[in-house]
Scaffold this motif. Sequence first.
Motif, mmCIF file in Angstrom:
data_model
loop_
_atom_site.group_PDB
_atom_site.id
_atom_site.type_symbol
_atom_site.label_atom_id
_atom_site.label_comp_id
_atom_site.label_asym_id
_atom_site.label_seq_id
_atom_site.Cartn_x
_atom_site.Cartn_y
_atom_site.Cartn_z
ATOM 1 N N TRP A 24 -54.290 40.434 86.541
ATOM 2 C CA TRP A 24 -53.960 40.016 85.179
ATOM 3 C C TRP A 24 -53.035 41.059 84.547
ATOM 4 O O TRP A 24 -52.057 40.723 83.880
ATOM 5 C CB TRP A 24 -55.240 39.821 84.372
ATOM 6 C CG TRP A 24 -55.077 39.255 82.987
ATOM 7 C CD1 TRP A 24 -54.032 38.509 82.509
ATOM 8 C CD2 TRP A 24 -56.004 39.376 81.910
ATOM 9 N NE1 TRP A 24 -54.265 38.163 81.199
ATOM 10 C CE2 TRP A 24 -55.471 38.678 80.808
ATOM 11 C CE3 TRP A 24 -57.244 39.997 81.771
ATOM 12 C CZ2 TRP A 24 -56.126 38.594 79.576
ATOM 13 C CZ3 TRP A 24 -57.899 39.905 80.552
ATOM 14 C CH2 TRP A 24 -57.348 39.215 79.473
ATOM 15 N N CYS A 25 -53.338 42.335 84.786
ATOM 16 C CA CYS A 25 -52.473 43.423 84.298
ATOM 17 C C CYS A 25 -51.080 43.314 84.910
ATOM 18 O O CYS A 25 -50.069 43.406 84.200
ATOM 19 C CB CYS A 25 -53.080 44.785 84.628
ATOM 20 S SG CYS A 25 -54.585 45.175 83.720
ATOM 21 N N ILE A 26 -51.024 43.125 86.218
ATOM 22 C CA ILE A 26 -49.738 43.036 86.923
ATOM 23 C C ILE A 26 -48.936 41.863 86.379
ATOM 24 O O ILE A 26 -47.744 41.991 86.071
ATOM 25 C CB ILE A 26 -49.958 42.924 88.446
ATOM 26 C CG1 ILE A 26 -50.530 44.237 88.991
ATOM 27 C CG2 ILE A 26 -48.663 42.541 89.166
ATOM 28 C CD1 ILE A 26 -51.036 44.169 90.423
ATOM 29 N N ARG A 27 -49.583 40.731 86.225
ATOM 30 C CA ARG A 27 -48.891 39.539 85.716
ATOM 31 C C ARG A 27 -48.436 39.739 84.267
ATOM 32 O O ARG A 27 -47.340 39.329 83.902
ATOM 33 C CB ARG A 27 -49.807 38.330 85.836
ATOM 34 C CG ARG A 27 -49.140 37.048 85.453
ATOM 35 C CD ARG A 27 -49.790 35.889 86.182
ATOM 36 N NE ARG A 27 -49.319 34.612 85.700
ATOM 37 C CZ ARG A 27 -48.169 34.063 86.051
ATOM 38 N NH1 ARG A 27 -47.371 34.667 86.888
ATOM 39 N NH2 ARG A 27 -47.831 32.877 85.584
ATOM 40 N N SER A 28 -49.255 40.377 83.466
ATOM 41 C CA SER A 28 -48.915 40.590 82.054
ATOM 42 C C SER A 28 -47.733 41.533 81.888
ATOM 43 O O SER A 28 -46.897 41.333 81.013
ATOM 44 C CB SER A 28 -50.124 41.151 81.297
ATOM 45 O OG SER A 28 -51.178 40.214 81.285
ATOM 46 N N LEU A 29 -47.658 42.554 82.731
ATOM 47 C CA LEU A 29 -46.544 43.503 82.649
ATOM 48 C C LEU A 29 -45.284 42.974 83.325
ATOM 49 O O LEU A 29 -44.183 43.453 83.050
ATOM 50 C CB LEU A 29 -46.941 44.852 83.263
ATOM 51 C CG LEU A 29 -47.929 45.674 82.456
ATOM 52 C CD1 LEU A 29 -48.342 46.921 83.238
ATOM 53 C CD2 LEU A 29 -47.368 46.063 81.103
ATOM 54 N N GLY A 30 -45.437 42.015 84.232
ATOM 55 C CA GLY A 30 -44.275 41.454 84.919
ATOM 56 C C GLY A 30 -43.509 42.536 85.658
ATOM 57 O O GLY A 30 -44.107 43.406 86.309
ATOM 58 N N SER A 31 -42.203 42.531 85.522
ATOM 59 C CA SER A 31 -41.350 43.491 86.235
ATOM 60 C C SER A 31 -41.568 44.935 85.793
ATOM 61 O O SER A 31 -41.139 45.859 86.475
ATOM 62 C CB SER A 31 -39.877 43.129 86.047
ATOM 63 O OG SER A 31 -39.622 41.882 86.652
ATOM 64 N N TYR A 32 -42.237 45.138 84.674
ATOM 65 C CA TYR A 32 -42.500 46.501 84.195
ATOM 66 C C TYR A 32 -43.694 47.144 84.896
ATOM 67 O O TYR A 32 -43.888 48.354 84.808
ATOM 68 C CB TYR A 32 -42.743 46.506 82.680
ATOM 69 C CG TYR A 32 -41.521 46.083 81.909
ATOM 70 C CD1 TYR A 32 -40.440 46.941 81.750
ATOM 71 C CD2 TYR A 32 -41.429 44.810 81.360
ATOM 72 C CE1 TYR A 32 -39.314 46.544 81.055
ATOM 73 C CE2 TYR A 32 -40.307 44.409 80.670
ATOM 74 C CZ TYR A 32 -39.251 45.274 80.520
ATOM 75 O OH TYR A 32 -38.134 44.888 79.835
ATOM 76 N N TRP A 33 -44.513 46.342 85.589
ATOM 77 C CA TRP A 33 -45.678 46.913 86.269
ATOM 78 C C TRP A 33 -45.233 47.729 87.471
ATOM 79 O O TRP A 33 -44.325 47.347 88.213
ATOM 80 C CB TRP A 33 -46.639 45.822 86.752
ATOM 81 C CG TRP A 33 -47.798 46.445 87.480
ATOM 82 C CD1 TRP A 33 -48.919 46.971 86.924
ATOM 83 C CD2 TRP A 33 -47.913 46.660 88.883
ATOM 84 N NE1 TRP A 33 -49.733 47.498 87.899
ATOM 85 C CE2 TRP A 33 -49.124 47.318 89.116
ATOM 86 C CE3 TRP A 33 -47.093 46.365 89.973
ATOM 87 C CZ2 TRP A 33 -49.562 47.684 90.379
ATOM 88 C CZ3 TRP A 33 -47.531 46.724 91.239
ATOM 89 C CH2 TRP A 33 -48.751 47.372 91.431
ATOM 90 N N ASN A 34 -45.893 48.857 87.664
ATOM 91 C CA ASN A 34 -45.578 49.720 88.787
ATOM 92 C C ASN A 34 -46.736 50.640 89.064
ATOM 93 O O ASN A 34 -47.518 50.943 88.164
ATOM 94 C CB ASN A 34 -44.322 50.540 88.453
ATOM 95 C CG ASN A 34 -43.557 50.904 89.689
ATOM 96 O OD1 ASN A 34 -44.040 51.670 90.503
ATOM 97 N ND2 ASN A 34 -42.376 50.338 89.824
ATOM 98 N N THR A 35 -46.852 51.118 90.303
ATOM 99 C CA THR A 35 -47.864 52.126 90.607
ATOM 100 C C THR A 35 -47.391 53.507 90.169
ATOM 101 O O THR A 35 -48.177 54.444 90.106
ATOM 102 C CB THR A 35 -48.202 52.151 92.113
ATOM 103 O OG1 THR A 35 -47.005 52.394 92.862
ATOM 104 C CG2 THR A 35 -48.843 50.841 92.550
ATOM 105 N N ARG A 36 -46.114 53.616 89.890
ATOM 106 C CA ARG A 36 -45.536 54.845 89.345
ATOM 107 C C ARG A 36 -45.369 54.660 87.840
ATOM 108 O O ARG A 36 -45.539 53.566 87.331
ATOM 109 C CB ARG A 36 -44.180 55.123 89.987
ATOM 110 C CG ARG A 36 -44.279 55.357 91.487
ATOM 111 C CD ARG A 36 -42.908 55.593 92.103
ATOM 112 N NE ARG A 36 -43.007 55.902 93.497
ATOM 113 C CZ ARG A 36 -43.180 57.132 93.992
ATOM 114 N NH1 ARG A 36 -43.280 58.157 93.190
ATOM 115 N NH2 ARG A 36 -43.255 57.328 95.294
ATOM 116 N N VAL A 37 -45.033 55.727 87.136
ATOM 117 C CA VAL A 37 -44.771 55.634 85.702
ATOM 118 C C VAL A 37 -43.256 55.632 85.530
ATOM 119 O O VAL A 37 -42.613 56.679 85.579
ATOM 120 C CB VAL A 37 -45.408 56.806 84.925
ATOM 121 C CG1 VAL A 37 -45.134 56.659 83.430
ATOM 122 C CG2 VAL A 37 -46.902 56.893 85.206
#
Length: 172
Positions: free
Chosen positions: A88-101
């Motif tokens: 849900w987090c990954i989907r909500s962030l879309g392309s902004y999600w990453n394991t890095r900052v």
Amino acid sequence: MAWFTAFVVLIGLERLAELVVSTRHAAWAFSRGGREYGAGHYPVMVVLHTALLAGALLEAWLLDRPFLPALGWSMVALVLLTQALRWWCIRSLGSYWNTRVIVVPGAALVTRGPYRLLPHPNYVAVVVEGAALPLMHTAWLTAVVFTVLNAALLSVRIRVEDVALGRRAASV
């Protein structure tokens, strides 16, 4: 024990899928001028999360940890819920999600999905999963060690993210 091993392997494969998504998203972010923060702690995070999977299996196998149905099945349910929250987090962030900052300049802070409720909902999933996964097969040493080390890591990681996202003055 075979089902537990298969379950942990599936979680490991899920982590590999996350890395594929993360690599794609990192390329997207960097192509838009993204800047990475806190790269120094990233290898520690990878080792710690890999050690969680290995530790849960090794402790269960080598110390012959039993499966206690009341504990084990409730922990299976928690691990499955953490996977749902994570995606849900990954989907909500879309392309902004990453394991890095990685922060893309000018991008607005995401406030949809679980981010409406908490600033770092993915870490709720990480904390719960870190205890629940090993406890599925009573690997309590792994659960305790991971929880303590992960708390130290998250104290750094959350500070880095908050600074990178402008939620806190630079102090990292």
